[in-house]
Design a protein around this motif. Sequence first.
Motif, PDB file in Angstrom:
ATOM      1  N   LEU A  82      38.021  37.597  38.738  1.00  0.00           N
ATOM      2  CA  LEU A  82      36.730  38.284  38.579  1.00  0.00           C
ATOM      3  C   LEU A  82      36.252  39.723  39.446  1.00  0.00           C
ATOM      4  CD1 LEU A  82      35.011  34.808  38.793  1.00  0.00           C
ATOM      5  CD2 LEU A  82      36.735  35.714  36.685  1.00  0.00           C
ATOM      6  N   LEU A  83      36.613  39.659  41.117  1.00  0.00           N
ATOM      7  CA  LEU A  83      35.638  41.267  40.771  1.00  0.00           C
ATOM      8  C   LEU A  83      36.628  42.403  40.108  1.00  0.00           C
ATOM      9  CD1 LEU A  83      34.059  42.821  42.823  1.00  0.00           C
ATOM     10  CD2 LEU A  83      35.552  42.190  44.764  1.00  0.00           C
ATOM     11  N   ILE A  84      38.230  41.929  40.251  1.00  0.00           N
ATOM     12  CA  ILE A  84      39.111  43.125  40.099  1.00  0.00           C
ATOM     13  C   ILE A  84      38.818  43.142  38.567  1.00  0.00           C
ATOM     14  CG2 ILE A  84      41.365  43.486  39.368  1.00  0.00           C
ATOM     15  CD1 ILE A  84      41.715  41.803  42.518  1.00  0.00           C
ATOM     16  N   GLU A  85      38.098  41.940  37.526  1.00  0.00           N
ATOM     17  CA  GLU A  85      38.474  42.205  36.645  1.00  0.00           C
ATOM     18  C   GLU A  85      37.070  42.527  36.073  1.00  0.00           C
ATOM     19  OE1 GLU A  85      37.170  41.524  32.545  1.00  0.00           O
ATOM     20  OE2 GLU A  85      35.787  41.034  33.711  1.00  0.00           O
ATOM     21  N   ARG A  86      35.995  42.747  36.589  1.00  0.00           N
ATOM     22  CA  ARG A  86      34.635  43.315  35.821  1.00  0.00           C
ATOM     23  C   ARG A  86      34.725  44.124  36.597  1.00  0.00           C
ATOM     24  NH1 ARG A  86      31.583  45.382  33.947  1.00  0.00           N
ATOM     25  NH2 ARG A  86      28.629  44.070  33.814  1.00  0.00           N
ATOM     26  N   THR A  87      35.356  44.777  37.817  1.00  0.00           N
ATOM     27  CA  THR A  87      35.133  46.256  38.492  1.00  0.00           C
ATOM     28  C   THR A  87      35.964  47.242  37.577  1.00  0.00           C
ATOM     29  OG1 THR A  87      36.170  45.559  40.327  1.00  0.00           O
ATOM     30  CG2 THR A  87      33.907  45.219  39.724  1.00  0.00           C
ATOM     31  N   ILE A  88      37.312  47.001  37.307  1.00  0.00           N
ATOM     32  CA  ILE A  88      38.213  47.815  37.180  1.00  0.00           C
ATOM     33  C   ILE A  88      38.903  47.585  36.208  1.00  0.00           C
ATOM     34  CG2 ILE A  88      40.525  48.309  38.009  1.00  0.00           C
ATOM     35  CD1 ILE A  88      39.930  47.785  41.052  1.00  0.00           C
TER      36      ILE A  88
END
Length: 297
Positions: free
Chosen positions: A79-85
């Motif tokens: 989730l973090l990678i998709e949202r921020t990157i």
Amino acid sequence: MDMTFLLQLLINGLVVGSIYSLVATGFVIIYKATSALNLAQGEFLMVGAYICLDMLTRHNVPFFQSFLITLAFSALLGLLIERTILRPLIGSHLISVIMVTLGLGSILKALLQMAYGTSTIPFPEVFPTTPVQIGPIPVSQGYLYALVCVSILVALLTLFFKYAKAGVAMRATASNQQVALSMGISVKKMFALAWSISAVVSAVGGILLGTIRGGVDMSLAFMGLKVLPVVILGGLDSILGAIVGGVIIGVLENLSGGYLDPLVGGGIKEVAPYIALILILMFKPYGLFGKRKIERV
């Protein structure tokens, strides 16, 4: 003796192939949702293996709890990678997205090297070591548990995509994003869910490989590239193809390693999947179960 040897190779190939299938499913889920290949899939697998190992060895958490913690961590990481990157790259050229995943894989690998070093770290014995006798063949219980675990997870994913509301929404998004938007489906949420699921299934594959191999090291990152022939063989947009392709490649690898490597001094096991891939794509360019795309101009 020859038949026993053959059966042993087939069983080993089936187990390893099932893990290939699981990791390949993560590739397919992201491709179906975003039309991009995630070249950091091997690093997702490696992160899962190291996090579970860390819980087991440094924090003395029982395996089942470590397993659940690792899955939760992997889901949040996706989730973090998709949202921020990756979300800021929506609308960018496909090559840009693929190159970003390649760079992401390098970053994850570097972070793991700083945290754990490059040496092989033994994985604690999780499953009983006494082999199970299946006919004339002794089979490691770790192999059996891995096969059962992969089968259950693949079945759950199949049911999720067929019956769950979120699974149906992901299928609709993969089919046509504009139509999905018109039906009130949040495409961004579906992208995030795809990355989260992909990270989770890769983490499971990493944990199972760690238990089977008895250790974890940086070579796990190459599993992402090793699974690419599985994905292309089965069809980039087919989960069934990923499952079938994984079993084919796993069995082919073990048969080549058992029968051909001793004749030529080694190396055939690593090359055989790519030779098979080339031969099959000569007759089925979209893979065994891939959909033929026709563009009208």
